[in-house]
Motif scaffolding. Sequence first.
Motif, PDB file in Angstrom:
ATOM      1  N   THR A  62      45.442  40.020 -78.024  1.00  0.00           N
ATOM      2  CA  THR A  62      46.380  39.120 -78.699  1.00  0.00           C
ATOM      3  C   THR A  62      46.121  37.654 -78.391  1.00  0.00           C
ATOM      4  OG1 THR A  62      47.939  39.284 -76.884  1.00  0.00           O
ATOM      5  CG2 THR A  62      48.248  40.809 -78.719  1.00  0.00           C
ATOM      6  N   LEU A  63      45.564  37.370 -77.200  1.00  0.00           N
ATOM      7  CA  LEU A  63      45.447  35.970 -76.808  1.00  0.00           C
ATOM      8  C   LEU A  63      44.001  35.489 -76.792  1.00  0.00           C
ATOM      9  CD1 LEU A  63      46.754  33.388 -75.717  1.00  0.00           C
ATOM     10  CD2 LEU A  63      46.610  34.350 -73.442  1.00  0.00           C
ATOM     11  N   VAL A  64      43.142  36.196 -76.055  1.00  0.00           N
ATOM     12  CA  VAL A  64      41.792  35.682 -75.818  1.00  0.00           C
ATOM     13  C   VAL A  64      40.973  35.687 -77.095  1.00  0.00           C
ATOM     14  CG1 VAL A  64      39.693  35.995 -74.490  1.00  0.00           C
ATOM     15  CG2 VAL A  64      41.906  36.451 -73.427  1.00  0.00           C
ATOM     16  N   VAL A  65      40.988  36.819 -77.822  1.00  0.00           N
ATOM     17  CA  VAL A  65      40.143  36.916 -79.020  1.00  0.00           C
ATOM     18  C   VAL A  65      40.544  35.890 -80.083  1.00  0.00           C
ATOM     19  CG1 VAL A  65      39.463  38.431 -80.917  1.00  0.00           C
ATOM     20  CG2 VAL A  65      39.487  39.294 -78.577  1.00  0.00           C
ATOM     21  N   PRO A  66      41.853  35.825 -80.459  1.00  0.00           N
ATOM     22  CA  PRO A  66      42.207  34.824 -81.474  1.00  0.00           C
ATOM     23  C   PRO A  66      41.913  33.396 -81.024  1.00  0.00           C
ATOM     24  CG  PRO A  66      44.020  36.345 -81.110  1.00  0.00           C
ATOM     25  CD  PRO A  66      43.015  36.637 -80.063  1.00  0.00           C
ATOM     26  N   THR A  67      42.209  33.091 -79.738  1.00  0.00           N
ATOM     27  CA  THR A  67      41.974  31.734 -79.265  1.00  0.00           C
ATOM     28  C   THR A  67      40.488  31.392 -79.348  1.00  0.00           C
ATOM     29  OG1 THR A  67      43.804  32.002 -77.739  1.00  0.00           O
ATOM     30  CG2 THR A  67      42.340  30.156 -77.340  1.00  0.00           C
ATOM     31  N   LEU A  68      39.633  32.322 -78.905  1.00  0.00           N
ATOM     32  CA  LEU A  68      38.202  32.059 -78.950  1.00  0.00           C
ATOM     33  C   LEU A  68      37.741  31.907 -80.394  1.00  0.00           C
ATOM     34  CD1 LEU A  68      36.654  34.335 -76.188  1.00  0.00           C
ATOM     35  CD2 LEU A  68      36.971  31.866 -76.201  1.00  0.00           C
ATOM     36  N   ALA A  69      38.276  32.758 -81.286  1.00  0.00           N
ATOM     37  CA  ALA A  69      37.856  32.682 -82.678  1.00  0.00           C
ATOM     38  C   ALA A  69      38.245  31.339 -83.281  1.00  0.00           C
ATOM     39  CB  ALA A  69      38.496  33.829 -83.468  1.00  0.00           C
ATOM     40  N   VAL A  70      39.520  30.971 -83.135  1.00  0.00           N
ATOM     41  CA  VAL A  70      39.984  29.704 -83.707  1.00  0.00           C
ATOM     42  C   VAL A  70      39.269  28.526 -83.047  1.00  0.00           C
ATOM     43  CG1 VAL A  70      41.988  28.216 -84.031  1.00  0.00           C
ATOM     44  CG2 VAL A  70      42.225  30.668 -84.296  1.00  0.00           C
ATOM     45  N   GLY A  71      39.191  28.584 -81.712  1.00  0.00           N
ATOM     46  CA  GLY A  71      38.553  27.492 -80.977  1.00  0.00           C
ATOM     47  C   GLY A  71      37.098  27.339 -81.377  1.00  0.00           C
ATOM     48  N   GLY A  72      36.387  28.449 -81.474  1.00  0.00           N
ATOM     49  CA  GLY A  72      34.977  28.387 -81.840  1.00  0.00           C
ATOM     50  C   GLY A  72      34.799  27.835 -83.243  1.00  0.00           C
ATOM     51  N   TYR A  73      35.652  28.290 -84.157  1.00  0.00           N
ATOM     52  CA  TYR A  73      35.566  27.808 -85.540  1.00  0.00           C
ATOM     53  C   TYR A  73      35.775  26.298 -85.570  1.00  0.00           C
ATOM     54  CZ  TYR A  73      36.924  26.860 -90.328  1.00  0.00           C
ATOM     55  OH  TYR A  73      37.019  26.318 -91.577  1.00  0.00           O
ATOM     56  N   LEU A  74      36.838  25.834 -84.885  1.00  0.00           N
ATOM     57  CA  LEU A  74      37.164  24.405 -84.908  1.00  0.00           C
ATOM     58  C   LEU A  74      36.058  23.587 -84.262  1.00  0.00           C
ATOM     59  CD1 LEU A  74      40.944  24.404 -84.016  1.00  0.00           C
ATOM     60  CD2 LEU A  74      39.912  23.846 -86.207  1.00  0.00           C
ATOM     61  N   ALA A  75      35.556  24.092 -83.120  1.00  0.00           N
ATOM     62  CA  ALA A  75      34.548  23.322 -82.391  1.00  0.00           C
ATOM     63  C   ALA A  75      33.294  23.170 -83.246  1.00  0.00           C
ATOM     64  CB  ALA A  75      34.226  23.998 -81.069  1.00  0.00           C
ATOM     65  N   SER A  76      32.975  24.187 -84.048  1.00  0.00           N
ATOM     66  CA  SER A  76      31.744  24.085 -84.818  1.00  0.00           C
ATOM     67  C   SER A  76      31.963  23.317 -86.123  1.00  0.00           C
ATOM     68  CB  SER A  76      31.199  25.483 -85.123  1.00  0.00           C
ATOM     69  OG  SER A  76      32.143  26.178 -85.905  1.00  0.00           O
ATOM     70  N   ARG A  77      33.167  23.389 -86.715  1.00  0.00           N
ATOM     71  CA  ARG A  77      33.380  22.773 -88.021  1.00  0.00           C
ATOM     72  C   ARG A  77      33.966  21.370 -87.926  1.00  0.00           C
ATOM     73  NH1 ARG A  77      33.338  26.694 -92.064  1.00  0.00           N
ATOM     74  NH2 ARG A  77      31.513  27.938 -91.529  1.00  0.00           N
TER      75      ARG A  77
END
Lengths: 545, 319
Positions: free
Chosen positions: A65-80
């Motif tokens: 619930t926490l780590v996967v969504p955060t990493l996904a959103v964070g990774g998307y934002l950091a790259s885009r």
Amino acid sequence: MATEDRTIDGFGQVSRTVGTVFRYLLLAATLIGIVALVILLLFVANDAIQPLTADPGWHLTFFATLVVPTLAVGGYLASRNQSAAAVGVGTIGLAVVTTMFAGGLSLIFVDIVDSITWAAAVLTLAVPTAAVVAIARVSNRSPLELLAVAVILYYVSLFGVPGPLRSVVGTGQLLPGVGSAVASIPVLPVDWMLLFATFTLPVAVVVRYYARQLVDDRTATAIVAVGLVAVAIAATAAPTAGITPVPATVLASVVLLPTMTYVTTTALSRPHDRVGLALPGAVFGGSLLGAVAVRTLGYAGPQAWVDWQFLTSAHSRNAIDAGLYPAIGGSILLMLTVAVLSFPLGVGAAIYLEEYAPDNKLTRLIDVNISNLAGVPSVVYGLLGLGVFVRYFGQPSGTVLVGGATLALLILPIVIISSREAIRSVPNELRQASYGMGATRWQTVKNVILPRSFSGVLTGTILALGRAIGETAPLIMIGAPDVLFSLPADLSSKVSAMPLQVFAWSSLYATPEFYQRAVPAGVVVLVSVLLSMNSVAIVLRNKFE
Amino acid sequence: MGTDDISAELTRNTKNAPPELLTRVFFFICAALSVVTTASIVVLLVSEAAKFFSVTAPLVGFAGETVSMVDFLTGTTWQVGSGEYGVLALVSATILITVGAGVISIPLGVATAIYLSEYASTRARSILKPALEVLAGIPTVVYGFFALIYITPAIQTLLPDTGTFNLAAASTVVGIMIIPMVASISEDAMSAVPDELKQAGYGMGATKFDVSTGIVVPAALSGIFSSFILALSRAIGETMAVTVAAGSQANFLPPWDPTSYLEGALPMTAAMIQLLLSDITGGGLAYRSLFAIGLTLFVLTLTMNIISDVITQRYREEY
């Protein structure tokens, strides 16, 4: 270096190996200290939180619930979209830091200063200040007349008519001061309403001032008004959740109001970065979802030693029951005292040295003296506190006032040095423009220098305050008790502090239980407070440099 | 200082108007407070320490128990209970810790400074510099706990003779603590080396390694040395880390013997804390010994700060 010999057969051929090896050696050396500290902090966090005692299901739930969504959103934002990612991180940081801050303030409002005292104090100072400002705006009085009016108004507000002059005038008290007038009102509003009026409203004014820089006047007012309504709702609804209204008001005003304002102003003024708000959404939503999920599924969390009980109870001989509450309260009071004493004095000295001081021997003496004072060991400052404040002035040992004054002297050189740097970085053209417009020195300082250097001064002061909170030795020297079971009630009661409590546990109560439980937990609390203060300072510096 | 003659001219008419005068006097008092602080430190330490030594006690009109200054400065036993005040027992521990901290922090600090000023990208710098600041911002009592709980057991697995309290762990954490100080002051000195010098080096065909070690470091040498001295003076005055980790038993250890690091001892600062915690009576001999150690410490650190100042002033390369 050895190019001379080689020019004969191979001009310009230089081995890269030495340079590469050197470069990576340097990098390794740079990282050693940082990595060592990170490892030590991980060790201590592991001891204090004990993540391995939790059920595997607990870890899995939060991972999902926490780590996967955060990493996904964070990774998307950091790259885009890096600036959107910054907005997201900023929102999380703001929420976390303000929550910590609000926790400290709630502690003060719940256990040290009650709402009525606070409201009376605020009104006592606010009423004459408003009157003086109004008089200065409306009529064109000379500064001396204004000063006289101000003195009279503050006197009346503080003591009433005739106040301590009673014996001279020979009459009884005709009019009470504002503070005692407030206290004597027979029907007072509920205490959280008093706080709302005298604490939340000033916070709202400050928040609105910052919102104004991003959005227009009306929008800022509307946002803050909605925030105020939210605070009122939070305070009224809090008892249903089992929280008393006073800490709820404080929490809502310090956390909700600024965070909501930051989120809405950012969403309105930077439409491209709106997507960044998904990051705090993922983090807070994920934590909430995870918490609900583990509760319904019945997974046990880790047996952390840093828990509510640790934060809210006093020392005990038994390591499991020991807590940090009086030490946290002591550290907060000490920090307030130190800030009140060292900020004006340090900034004043910096202004004198940068803006007023003639280039003469006395100035150079002060200059050299300050840099030497910065190198004086903290125990020696402790001796100063002991010898001068306690023994010479006869203050009781180990009080908030003595401790605060000693720590203020300790950080004064640091505040002065960093404030001077901030003031020096104000471009000279601005000064010259101000003087060219006919401004006096004080007007230039007030209208040009201070506003332009304020964030730099604030950064330096926050870092210095961090140093003050971490100091133990001066407090021991002035006789602060190792163990205190209640919060200091006022400035002249004994004080403990977080590092002092950690020291007491790790030296005087040196048993394995304390080493494994109380001390790591205390270290984690202390270090998190300091790290958040440091990061606030660093963010401020990066933002305004 | 930040003002020039023109602004003085422009503000001369308003110089003594009441608000100007009030604010100027207030700011001056703030600045003068630092001189008052130093003066009270000196007066306090000297007057209390004078009551401690038999040579100086009559001069300040003090009649009470005293200690001979020669015994204090040359004695190697520190036993407050039996009235033995030989400060060398404490000084030896302080020296050992300072040297140990220097061995760790000087090479690492200078390497960090070279990396930050010559090699690191702007982005790397913006991460590494705050991280180093955090290193200096962790409370020293926390470092002491780290030394006692994590570093000492690590040393004990390598060298089983090591005591629970030992100087090696204490010097390690003090060394880590002062790396940022060496690094930031040295880096300031390295950044002050003019770009022309480096570009001249590159123009001659030198590599980055050559420029760093052959031009930047020699040109910044005075700043680097003054950073060493300041950091070591900080290590001398460091209190809580050594109080927690170095031990509580005063113990004269030969500073030239590396095995001393495996034993515990009582550095000067830790001795002061210990005296304070042991219910000393105000004005008694033990109380006054506090100020004698304090004076020794103050003189030592002040001398080092002044030396560092002199080095930067006198040996600075002017360009």
